[in-house]
Design an enzyme around this catalytic site. Structure first.
Site, PDB file in Angstrom:
ATOM      1  N   ALA A 280      69.236 -50.418  63.715  1.00 41.89           N
ATOM      2  CA  ALA A 280      67.670 -50.464  64.088  1.00 41.89           C
ATOM      3  C   ALA A 280      67.400 -49.359  65.084  1.00 41.89           C
ATOM      4  O   ALA A 280      66.500 -48.890  65.036  1.00 41.89           O
ATOM      5  CB  ALA A 280      67.770 -51.820  65.125  1.00 41.89           C
ATOM      6  N   ILE A 282      68.762 -46.242  65.487  1.00 41.50           N
ATOM      7  CA  ILE A 282      68.709 -44.680  65.008  1.00 41.50           C
ATOM      8  C   ILE A 282      67.363 -44.246  64.068  1.00 41.50           C
ATOM      9  O   ILE A 282      67.162 -44.642  63.234  1.00 41.50           O
ATOM     10  CB  ILE A 282      70.057 -44.526  64.262  1.00 41.50           C
ATOM     11  CG1 ILE A 282      71.195 -44.856  65.296  1.00 41.50           C
ATOM     12  CG2 ILE A 282      69.971 -42.878  63.867  1.00 41.50           C
ATOM     13  CD1 ILE A 282      72.595 -44.918  64.467  1.00 41.50           C
ATOM     14  N   ASP A 326      39.846  -8.237  70.213  1.00 43.94           N
ATOM     15  CA  ASP A 326      39.194  -6.941  69.984  1.00 43.94           C
ATOM     16  C   ASP A 326      37.648  -7.410  69.743  1.00 43.94           C
ATOM     17  O   ASP A 326      37.423  -8.591  69.516  1.00 43.94           O
ATOM     18  CB  ASP A 326      39.769  -6.494  68.922  1.00 43.94           C
ATOM     19  CG  ASP A 326      40.799  -5.573  68.951  1.00 43.94           C
ATOM     20  OD1 ASP A 326      41.270  -5.141  70.049  1.00 43.94           O
ATOM     21  OD2 ASP A 326      41.979  -5.474  67.747  1.00 43.94           O
ATOM     22  N   ASN A 705      63.932 -49.205  58.098  1.00 44.28           N
ATOM     23  CA  ASN A 705      63.959 -47.712  58.423  1.00 44.28           C
ATOM     24  C   ASN A 705      63.575 -46.683  57.404  1.00 44.28           C
ATOM     25  O   ASN A 705      62.813 -45.743  57.507  1.00 44.28           O
ATOM     26  CB  ASN A 705      65.343 -47.140  58.938  1.00 44.28           C
ATOM     27  CG  ASN A 705      65.532 -47.609  60.474  1.00 44.28           C
ATOM     28  OD1 ASN A 705      64.703 -48.320  61.023  1.00 44.28           O
ATOM     29  ND2 ASN A 705      66.531 -47.248  61.213  1.00 44.28           N
ATOM     30  N   ASP A 709      60.285 -44.725  58.055  1.00 42.85           N
ATOM     31  CA  ASP A 709      60.618 -43.373  58.671  1.00 42.85           C
ATOM     32  C   ASP A 709      60.364 -42.130  57.501  1.00 42.85           C
ATOM     33  O   ASP A 709      60.204 -41.160  57.717  1.00 42.85           O
ATOM     34  CB  ASP A 709      62.265 -43.284  58.797  1.00 42.85           C
ATOM     35  CG  ASP A 709      62.537 -44.052  59.896  1.00 42.85           C
ATOM     36  OD1 ASP A 709      61.854 -44.541  60.548  1.00 42.85           O
ATOM     37  OD2 ASP A 709      63.851 -43.642  60.306  1.00 42.85           O
TER      38      ASP A 709
HETATM   39  P1  ATP Z   1      37.935  -2.772  69.411  1.00 42.19           P
HETATM   40  O1  ATP Z   1      38.988  -2.089  70.325  1.00 42.19           O
HETATM   41  O2  ATP Z   1      37.208  -4.019  69.809  1.00 42.19           O
HETATM   42  O3  ATP Z   1      38.247  -2.972  67.907  1.00 42.19           O
HETATM   43  P2  ATP Z   1      36.642   0.012  68.901  1.00 42.19           P
HETATM   44  O4  ATP Z   1      36.621   0.089  67.370  1.00 42.19           O
HETATM   45  O5  ATP Z   1      35.542   0.425  69.483  1.00 42.19           O
HETATM   46  O6  ATP Z   1      36.663  -1.538  69.378  1.00 42.19           O
HETATM   47  P3  ATP Z   1      38.621   1.881  68.895  1.00 42.19           P
HETATM   48  O7  ATP Z   1      38.898   1.847  67.450  1.00 42.19           O
HETATM   49  O8  ATP Z   1      40.047   2.049  69.704  1.00 42.19           O
HETATM   50  O9  ATP Z   1      38.055   0.402  69.416  1.00 42.19           O
HETATM   51  O10 ATP Z   1      37.675   3.243  69.493  1.00 42.19           O
HETATM   52  C1  ATP Z   1      37.549   3.318  70.582  1.00 42.19           C
HETATM   53  C2  ATP Z   1      36.530   4.412  70.743  1.00 42.19           C
HETATM   54  O11 ATP Z   1      36.672   5.679  69.805  1.00 42.19           O
HETATM   55  C3  ATP Z   1      35.033   4.081  70.264  1.00 42.19           C
HETATM   56  O12 ATP Z   1      34.251   3.254  70.934  1.00 42.19           O
HETATM   57  C4  ATP Z   1      34.356   5.153  69.590  1.00 42.19           C
HETATM   58  O13 ATP Z   1      33.868   5.958  70.885  1.00 42.19           O
HETATM   59  C5  ATP Z   1      35.498   6.121  69.352  1.00 42.19           C
HETATM   60  N1  ATP Z   1      35.730   5.978  67.875  1.00 42.19           N
HETATM   61  C6  ATP Z   1      35.933   4.873  67.136  1.00 42.19           C
HETATM   62  N2  ATP Z   1      36.033   5.053  65.729  1.00 42.19           N
HETATM   63  C7  ATP Z   1      36.087   6.611  65.758  1.00 42.19           C
HETATM   64  C8  ATP Z   1      36.359   7.359  64.702  1.00 42.19           C
HETATM   65  N3  ATP Z   1      36.541   7.109  63.233  1.00 42.19           N
HETATM   66  N4  ATP Z   1      36.228   8.820  64.918  1.00 42.19           N
HETATM   67  C9  ATP Z   1      36.123   9.107  66.091  1.00 42.19           C
HETATM   68  N5  ATP Z   1      35.780   8.375  67.102  1.00 42.19           N
HETATM   69  C10 ATP Z   1      35.859   6.916  67.063  1.00 42.19           C
END
Ligand code: ATP
Length: 887
Positions: A280, A282, A326, A705, A709
């Site tokens: 009973a 277990i 993010d 059971n 069960d």
């Molecule tokens: P999250 O971290 O929320 O994804 P995010 O895309 O802004 O945001 P990152 O991708 O790390 O984060 O980008 C950081 C920064 O780098 C951006 O805010 C932008 O100024 C610059 N950045 C993003 N993409 C490029 C790119 N392809 N070329 C050049 N600079 C970039």
């Protein structure tokens, strides 16, 4: 085996009879049929038979086997046969469930298997890594997992981490040049890449030379161990509990046996008492129920866009009190559209750009040149930020391909989220020009001149103020702003990081990335569930704050801090401010680790998202590392314990809800099993203490059971996810499943069912026929436990939960009732299960006494629900009053 490191790229291509345009699909299919898939052989899986045998190794089952032997000794052969049959049936069920759970985990594993980008028929496509064949042209970029061995054909600053093969933790640079030697150590084969390595920087085109077991990895791991999913903390604690329970039960059995003997009950009868009690008490299904419910739960989570990679994450999700997310793509839509550009000190709407104007034209062209994405006939490939630039220039009839052909790229420094810049070198009108785009705050300090309609002039403080002001204005509207600058070089060269300096400022381009529609509600759900949502982004603080405010993450009194400010904070200061910081902007992946650790030091369970190549350490550090299925790199997916197939923040919140529900379902199933068993134990103990005859035969209890069960317990585990759980606080990770409330519920509910079982028993005894008494006790207990399944569906009453909302529990209940009645009414079964036929009146009585405990428990729940709802409403009213007062 051929050594491709000492062959030229042309020789290698010739060996595979392929060009940079890749294989044709037909050729690839032909190759895969002859060499097989690109996978490593797994160790032979456990056979069905050995899984079946393992079911008997359980201590609880061993006790049952002993019970069968004792039954045989007491001459009760039928009982022995039934016990053995039941144990075998249980083992079959266990085997089927184990195999199913394994299959479901394997299908999850397949869902998270890596992909590879290859050129086939001249076009870049993404395929499953298992379909890559020798001769394929592989395209690698930062964040990719190398899925086969290959010879580098084209190289753009490729850096690869080969630690899984060589043990070397630093990334190594790769070059396409021939190595003139016959024997070269793996770590020195700089023109080759190897399966399982991670691309940490740059990009390259690679000719696949070996796949599957023929790769260097395949050679080391001749047989890959089947990656055994480790048992989760909950499974460990349940197994531990089962063992303790079994020992406890044995102890009680010995006492009951001793008591009967002391009273002068004959030895065999005393033994039968002890056996009945053991049977009973277990709960055979205890550990398997956890595995099954976890497997069912992860399957339904996969359908809701969350793939669980590590099973223990499911339990962890229920404890999460911090979600670090993010911004771009997770909280926002990642659909960027350019709104305004700033050039020659003028802010221009994206629809009114004069593309003939020299400065504007230069900015437009630069935005396509320093850019790896394409947008052809609506097919957008690449980073959405970059796609937005391509879409912008299309508006002004600039053809991206023509532009890139006219101003060819000679060298590049790819974007990385630590540097926040990207640079490319081009020949423009005979000059060598570096075009750089990226975060304004990073670029600004490297600017010495500015391009205006008056030509290139010195960059002044007033220019700086003006640009900063424009940037602030745009960012505060939630726009993402990227800055562009350029610089002339005397001659062509391979770019290095030192070249990213001494620039001429060209302009700004701002774009909108609206929040996802569901983000606001998901954030509100988090707050309701006492979970703190935190935005961690590489973007500008003002942009991030504007979006965070809009979706409710940044609230009154909350702080937004930048990576640089974080660097300056001492551990104590961060610890002090931590609770109030809701937005971290301009952070690099290292900051993420610091934030996770700071919260973990406060004892919180942290979920953290990540997509980039450098996010892996933070994802590993977090309790629940979450990777992005669509935009995430393979490296981040590899490090995560969960992958979102829709990159959506709302899915994280849904997963937390699911995690809480799965845990609640497991707990409810266990409550059902234990309270049911408790009623059996109490009934046997009661009879033993009152020196009444044994109320159940061992077969009765086994039948109960087996019936309860299995299906009803699983049906409880399949209870649908309810948002209701968001009203509770996150579970304390160290909290045992056997809380005081849980034990109280198990005891009280077990007692109520036990009492009505014994009332039935006494009514039966009053007839003077022990057979009738036993049959009534057995059937009442069995039916009562089936009814009890409805009580264990959740904390609230069945009316709150929805009477018909769990169709499985109804199916299990109806099947159970039919089976009990079959045993009671069909003569062959009556004989097998030691049943004495009952009168209609008695049959009605047992159904009634079985129903009453559930009625009592439900009435109690209805009253408790009403009180809780009332309290909640008055709490809400109070909160509203407080808010109004504050306003
Ligand atoms: P999250 O971290 O929320 O994804 P995010 O895309 O802004 O945001 P990152 O991708 O790390 O984060 O980008 C950081 C920064 O780098 C951006 O805010 C932008 O100024 C610059 N950045 C993003 N993409 C490029 C790119 N392809 N070329 C050049 N600079 C970039």
């Amino acid at each position: 085996m051929k050594k491709y490191f000492c062959k030229t790229t042309e020789e290698s291509l010739k060996d595979f009879d392929v060009t940079l345009n890749g294989l044709t699909s037909a050729k690839a299919t032909e190759i895969i049929t002859s060499v097989g898939e690109n996978i490593l052989n797994e160790k032979k899986k456990k056979s069905m038979f050995s899984i079946f045998i393992e079911q008997f190794k359980d201590l609880l089952v061993i006790i049952l086997i002993v019970a069968a032997i004792i039954s045989a000794m007491t001459g009760n052969i039928e009982s022995t046969i039934v016990i053995i049959a039941v144990i075998t049936l249980n083992a079959i069920l266990g085997t089927v469930q184990y195999v199913k759970a394994k299959q479901s985990l394997a299908s999850l594993k397949a869902l998270s298997a890596p992909n590879a980008k290859v050129i086939r028929n001249g076009v870049k496509i993404e395929i499953a890594s298992k379909d890559v064949v020798p001769g394929d042209i592989l395209s690698l970029e930062a964040g990719d997992l190398v899925v086969a061995d290959g010879r580098i054909l084209e190289n753009f600053s490729l850096k690869v981490n080969e630690s899984s093969l060589t043990g070397e933790s630093e990334s190594v640079d790769k070059f396409p040049d021939v190595i003139k030697a016959n024997e070269v150590a793996l770590g020195d084969q700089i023109n080759m890449v190897f399966s399982s390595s991670l691309v940490t920087y740059g990009r390259a085109t690679v000719l696949v030379t070996n796949t599957g077991m023929h790769t260097e990895l395949g050679k080391i791991a001749t047989l890959m161990e089947e990656t055994e999913e480790k048992t989760t903390p909950l499974q460990v604690s349940i197994d531990d509990f089962s063992k303790k329970l079994a020992i406890g039960i044995l102890g009680i059995c010995v006492i009951v046996f001793g008591l009967s003997m002391y009273r002068g009950t004959p030895l065999l009868d005393s033994l039968m008492f002890a056996v009945a009690l053991a049977v009973a008490a277990i709960p055979e299904a205890l550990s398997s129920i956890v595995t099954i419910v976890l497997a069912i739960g992860t399957q339904s989570m996969a359908k809701e866009h969350a793939i669980i990679k590590k099973l223990k994450a499911v339990e962890g999700l229920g404890c999460v009190s911090i979600i670090c997310s993010d911004k771009t793509g997770t909280l926002t839509q990642n659909k960027m559209t350019v709104q305004k550009i700033f050039v020659d000190n003028k802010l221009i709407d994206s629809n009114n750009i004069d593309s003939k104007n020299v400065d504007s034209n230069f900015l437009l062209n630069s935005s396509v040149l320093c850019n790896d994405s394409t947008s052809i006939d609506g097919a957008e490939i690449g980073d959405p930020t970059e796609v937005a630039f391509v879409n912008l220039v299309h508006k002004y009839s600039i053809n991206e391909i023509e532009c890139r052909n006219t101003y060819p790229r000679l060298s590049e420094l790819p974007f990385d989220s630590d540097r926040k810049l990207m640079s490319t070198l081009h020949v423009i009108d005979g000059n060598h020009i570096i075009v750089t785009k990226g975060a304004l705050d990073v670029l600004m300090n490297r600017v010495t001149s500015i391009k205006t309609s008056d030509g290139v002039v010195t960059f002044t403080e007033s220019d700086k103020t003006n640009i900063n002001k424009t940037n602030r204005d745009l960012s505060s509207q939630g726009l993402r702003v990227l800055a562009f600058a350029y610089k002339e070089l005397d001659e062509a060269k391979d770019l290095t990081l030192e070249d990213e300096d001494d620039y001429t400022f060209l302009g700004l381009i701002s774009m909108i990335d609206p929040p996802r529609e569901e983000s606001k509600e998901a954030v509100a759900d988090c707050i309701k569930a006492s979970i703190k949502p935190i935005m961690i982004t590489g973007d500008h603080k003002i942009t991030a704050s504007a979006i965070a405010k809009e979706i409710g993450i940044l609230r009154e009194g909350d702080l937004a801090v930048e990576g640089l400010e974080l660097d300056k904070m001492s551990a104590d200061e961060l610890n002090y401010k931590l609770q109030h910081i809701s937005v971290y902007a301009r952070v690099s992946p290292e900051h993420k680790i610091r934030i996770v650790k700071a919260w973990q030091d406060k004892g919180k369970i942290v979920a953290m998202t990540g997509d980039g190549v450098n996010d892996a350490p933070a994802l590993k550090q977090a309790d629940i590392g979450i990777a992005m299925g669509i935009t995430g790199t393979e490296v981040s997916k590899d490090a995560a314990s969960m992958i979102l197939t829709d990159d959506n923040f709302a899915t994280i919140v849904k997963s937390v809800t699911n995690g809480r529900n799965i845990y609640a379902n497991i707990k409810n199933s266990i409550k059902f099993l234990l309270s049911g068993n408790m009623s059996g134990i109490l009934a046997v103990l009661y009879s033993s203490l009152l020196a009444l005859p044994v109320p159940f035969a061992a077969v009765h209890l086994l039948f109960i059971n087996l019936l309860t069960d299995s299906l009803p317990a699983i049906a409880i585990g399949m209870e649908k996810s309810k948002k209701d759980v968001l009203r509770d606080k996150p579970r304390d990770a160290s909290e045992s499943i056997l809380t005081k409330d849980f034990i109280k519920d198990v005891s009280i509910q077990g007692l109520i069912i036990g009492i009505f079982t014994m009332i039935s028993y006494h009514i039966g005894l009053a007839t003077g026929n022990h057979g009738i008494a036993m049959t009534m006790a057995f059937s009442t207990l069995c039916l009562a436990r089936l009814f009890h399944g409805f009580n264990c569906r959740g904390k609230r009453s069945i009316f709150s939960l929805g009477v018909f909302s769990n169709k499985f529990s109804w199916m299990a209940f109806i099947a159970g009732v039919i089976l009990v009645n079959a045993v009671l009414l069909i003569p062959v079964l009556q004989k097998l299960f030691e049943i004495t036929p009952l009168s209609t009146n008695q049959l009605l009585q047992i159904h009634l006494f079985a129903f009453i405990p559930t009625l009592i428990i439900q009435i109690f729940k209805v009253i408790r629900d009403a009180i809780e709802d009332k309290n909640e409403k008055s709490q809400e009213k109070n909160d509203d009053k407080e808010k109004n007062k504050a306003a």
